[in-house]
Write an enzyme that holds these catalytic residues in place. Structure first.
Site, PDB file in Angstrom:
ATOM      1  N   SER A 143       0.886  -1.392  -0.222  1.00 43.22           N
ATOM      2  CA  SER A 143       0.152   0.570   0.173  1.00 43.22           C
ATOM      3  C   SER A 143       0.609   1.312   0.011  1.00 43.22           C
ATOM      4  O   SER A 143       1.839   0.965   0.688  1.00 43.22           O
ATOM      5  CB  SER A 143      -0.907   0.288   1.559  1.00 43.22           C
ATOM      6  OG  SER A 143      -0.987   1.480   1.326  1.00 43.22           O
ATOM      7  N   TYR A 156      -2.563  -0.089  10.594  1.00 45.04           N
ATOM      8  CA  TYR A 156      -1.772  -0.360   9.768  1.00 45.04           C
ATOM      9  C   TYR A 156      -1.054  -0.233   8.485  1.00 45.04           C
ATOM     10  O   TYR A 156       0.048  -0.811   7.841  1.00 45.04           O
ATOM     11  CB  TYR A 156      -3.256   0.420   8.741  1.00 45.04           C
ATOM     12  CG  TYR A 156      -3.288  -0.062   7.184  1.00 45.04           C
ATOM     13  CD1 TYR A 156      -4.164  -1.008   7.064  1.00 45.04           C
ATOM     14  CD2 TYR A 156      -3.246   1.001   6.483  1.00 45.04           C
ATOM     15  CE1 TYR A 156      -4.008  -1.758   5.291  1.00 45.04           C
ATOM     16  CE2 TYR A 156      -3.466   0.338   4.814  1.00 45.04           C
ATOM     17  CZ  TYR A 156      -4.190  -1.413   4.263  1.00 45.04           C
ATOM     18  OH  TYR A 156      -4.034  -1.463   3.490  1.00 45.04           O
TER      19      TYR A 156
HETATM   20  P1  NAD Z   1     -11.595  -5.940   0.421  1.00 43.20           P
HETATM   21  O1  NAD Z   1     -11.993  -6.162   1.764  1.00 43.20           O
HETATM   22  O2  NAD Z   1     -11.929  -5.823  -0.839  1.00 43.20           O
HETATM   23  O3  NAD Z   1     -11.012  -7.584  -0.373  1.00 43.20           O
HETATM   24  C1  NAD Z   1     -10.311  -7.974   1.017  1.00 43.20           C
HETATM   25  C2  NAD Z   1     -10.391 -10.077   0.699  1.00 43.20           C
HETATM   26  O4  NAD Z   1      -9.699 -10.508   1.676  1.00 43.20           O
HETATM   27  C3  NAD Z   1     -11.998 -10.120   1.159  1.00 43.20           C
HETATM   28  O5  NAD Z   1     -12.665 -10.283   0.400  1.00 43.20           O
HETATM   29  C4  NAD Z   1     -11.800 -10.557   2.404  1.00 43.20           C
HETATM   30  O6  NAD Z   1     -13.131 -11.656   3.005  1.00 43.20           O
HETATM   31  C5  NAD Z   1     -10.793 -10.935   2.568  1.00 43.20           C
HETATM   32  N1  NAD Z   1      -9.831 -11.724   4.293  1.00 43.20           N
HETATM   33  C6  NAD Z   1      -9.782 -10.699   4.703  1.00 43.20           C
HETATM   34  N2  NAD Z   1      -9.315 -11.305   5.722  1.00 43.20           N
HETATM   35  C7  NAD Z   1      -9.410 -12.634   5.589  1.00 43.20           C
HETATM   36  C8  NAD Z   1      -8.316 -13.301   6.106  1.00 43.20           C
HETATM   37  N3  NAD Z   1      -8.196 -13.219   7.819  1.00 43.20           N
HETATM   38  N4  NAD Z   1      -8.328 -14.786   6.081  1.00 43.20           N
HETATM   39  C9  NAD Z   1      -9.086 -14.747   4.316  1.00 43.20           C
HETATM   40  N5  NAD Z   1      -9.559 -13.817   4.256  1.00 43.20           N
HETATM   41  C10 NAD Z   1      -9.238 -12.824   4.043  1.00 43.20           C
HETATM   42  O7  NAD Z   1     -10.362  -5.017   0.210  1.00 43.20           O
HETATM   43  P2  NAD Z   1      -9.200  -4.730  -0.903  1.00 43.20           P
HETATM   44  O8  NAD Z   1      -8.919  -3.250  -0.393  1.00 43.20           O
HETATM   45  O9  NAD Z   1      -9.402  -4.892  -1.859  1.00 43.20           O
HETATM   46  O10 NAD Z   1      -7.862  -5.123  -0.053  1.00 43.20           O
HETATM   47  C11 NAD Z   1      -7.056  -5.730  -0.448  1.00 43.20           C
HETATM   48  C12 NAD Z   1      -5.659  -5.841  -0.491  1.00 43.20           C
HETATM   49  O11 NAD Z   1      -5.001  -4.738  -0.420  1.00 43.20           O
HETATM   50  C13 NAD Z   1      -5.621  -5.673   0.791  1.00 43.20           C
HETATM   51  O12 NAD Z   1      -3.928  -5.874   1.696  1.00 43.20           O
HETATM   52  C14 NAD Z   1      -5.298  -4.199   1.599  1.00 43.20           C
HETATM   53  O13 NAD Z   1      -4.583  -3.591   2.681  1.00 43.20           O
HETATM   54  C15 NAD Z   1      -4.872  -3.887   0.255  1.00 43.20           C
HETATM   55  N6  NAD Z   1      -5.195  -2.102   0.148  1.00 43.20           N
HETATM   56  C16 NAD Z   1      -6.278  -1.669  -0.163  1.00 43.20           C
HETATM   57  C17 NAD Z   1      -6.413  -0.086  -0.681  1.00 43.20           C
HETATM   58  C18 NAD Z   1      -7.683  -0.086  -1.076  1.00 43.20           C
HETATM   59  O14 NAD Z   1      -7.997   1.596  -0.424  1.00 43.20           O
HETATM   60  N7  NAD Z   1      -8.691   0.096  -0.541  1.00 43.20           N
HETATM   61  C19 NAD Z   1      -5.194   0.318  -0.931  1.00 43.20           C
HETATM   62  C20 NAD Z   1      -4.114   0.049  -0.535  1.00 43.20           C
HETATM   63  C21 NAD Z   1      -4.080  -1.303  -0.454  1.00 43.20           C
END
Ligand code: NAD
Length: 260
Positions: A143, A156
């Site tokens: 991130s 985070y």
């Molecule tokens: P999201 O919630 O849409 O997707 C996350 C997925 O991970 C979900 O399907 C959830 O069920 C699964 N998950 C969470 N905890 C889990 C566990 N303990 N075991 C198995 N599955 C689990 O969120 P996203 O934004 O797509 O996040 C994905 C990645 O992107 C993360 O690592 C997040 O930190 C990173 N990220 C997100 C953003 C943002 O702004 N959305 C920005 C930078 C990085």
């Protein structure tokens, strides 16, 4: 020929958001994908959409045996494993250090670091032997919070810095057999989950407010969606990246330009 034709990929957190967009792009580029996620509903949707091109495993990234089960399924079904994408993660909702009680901070640490850091470690450990056989590679979703403050609260931000440290150390230890890289998305419109211990301390925002705030924070002024990041994953997963390891590709609308 499709960019990932014949590749077998294991990805965590593919049932939603960025992981789902990566899964869709990988399948479109000829790969078969094994997905570990705790959302049964999201996994069912993927299975219905992609059939034999995906294997869906319900489980938790904090449980090492769940990764082992997923890797076994991938190898038994598709014969090998070429790429691991560690992506499942949770958020702290920008919880402010001074406002949160020590008890809530402690519970939040256990939950968030277990998923965001140990979850990536567990996956990496479970795939290493198989990736060695294919000269494969790993990609970590990190991130902008892995570089700059104010992409989350303390836990985070610390967890995303830790993921980058983990990625660099693994790139060092696993060379020359396995490449290890990361993609650093900026704020993206997804359903990223704020962990329960911190929910009482943070303001939940609606999508419109989120969109405005994401746009304001990056120089390109993009309210990023999950699909904006898939190009970076496609490159790192492919043989075109055979000389790249230990690197982070930022896909964040230019946070470094702003020097945040
Ligand atoms: P999201 O919630 O849409 O997707 C996350 C997925 O991970 C979900 O399907 C959830 O069920 C699964 N998950 C969470 N905890 C889990 C566990 N303990 N075991 C198995 N599955 C689990 O969120 P996203 O934004 O797509 O996040 C994905 C990645 O992107 C993360 O690592 C997040 O930190 C990173 N990220 C997100 C953003 C943002 O702004 N959305 C920005 C930078 C990085």
């Amino acid at each position: 020929m499709a960019q990932l034709s014949g590749k077998s990929i294991y990805l965590t957190g593919g049932a939603s958001g960025i992981g789902r967009a990566i899964t869709e792009a990988f399948v479109k580029e000829g790969a078969v994908v094994t997905i570990l996620d705790r959302s049964a509903a999201g996994l069912n949707e993927l299975k219905q959409q992609y059939g034999e091109q995906v294997q869906c495993i319900e489980g938790d990234v904090t449980v090492y045996e769940d990764h082992v089960r997923a890797v076994k399924t991938a190898v038994e079904t598709y014969g090998k494993l070429d790429v691991f994408v560690a992506n499942a993660g949770v958020f702290d909702g920008f919880a402010k250090f001074e406002k949160v009680t020590p008890e809530a901070m402690s519970a939040a640490y256990d939950l968030l670091f277990n998923i965001n850091v140990k979850g990536y470690f567990n996956g990496a450990k479970a795939v290493t032997e198989e990736l060695k056989k294919t000269a494969g590679n790993m990609i970590f979703t990190v991130s902008g919070a892995g570089f700059y403050p104010d992409g989350g609260g303390v836990w985070y931000t610390a967890s995303k810095h830790a993921q980058i440290g983990l990625m660099r150390q693994l790139a060092f230890e696993l060379a020359p057999d396995i490449r290890v890289n990361a993609v650093a998305p900026g704020g993206t419109l997804t359903a990223l989950h704020v962990i329960p211990p911190l929910q009482p301390f943070v303001k939940m925002v609606d999508n419109e407010t989120k969109e405005k705030s994401i746009k304001k924070r990056n120089p390109l002024q993009i309210a990023m969606i999950s699909e904006d990041h898939v190009g970076a994953y496609l490159l790192l997963a492919s043989d075109q990246a055979r000389a790249i390891t230990g690197e982070v590709i930022s896909s964040d609308g230019g946070l470094a330009v702003r020097g945040l």
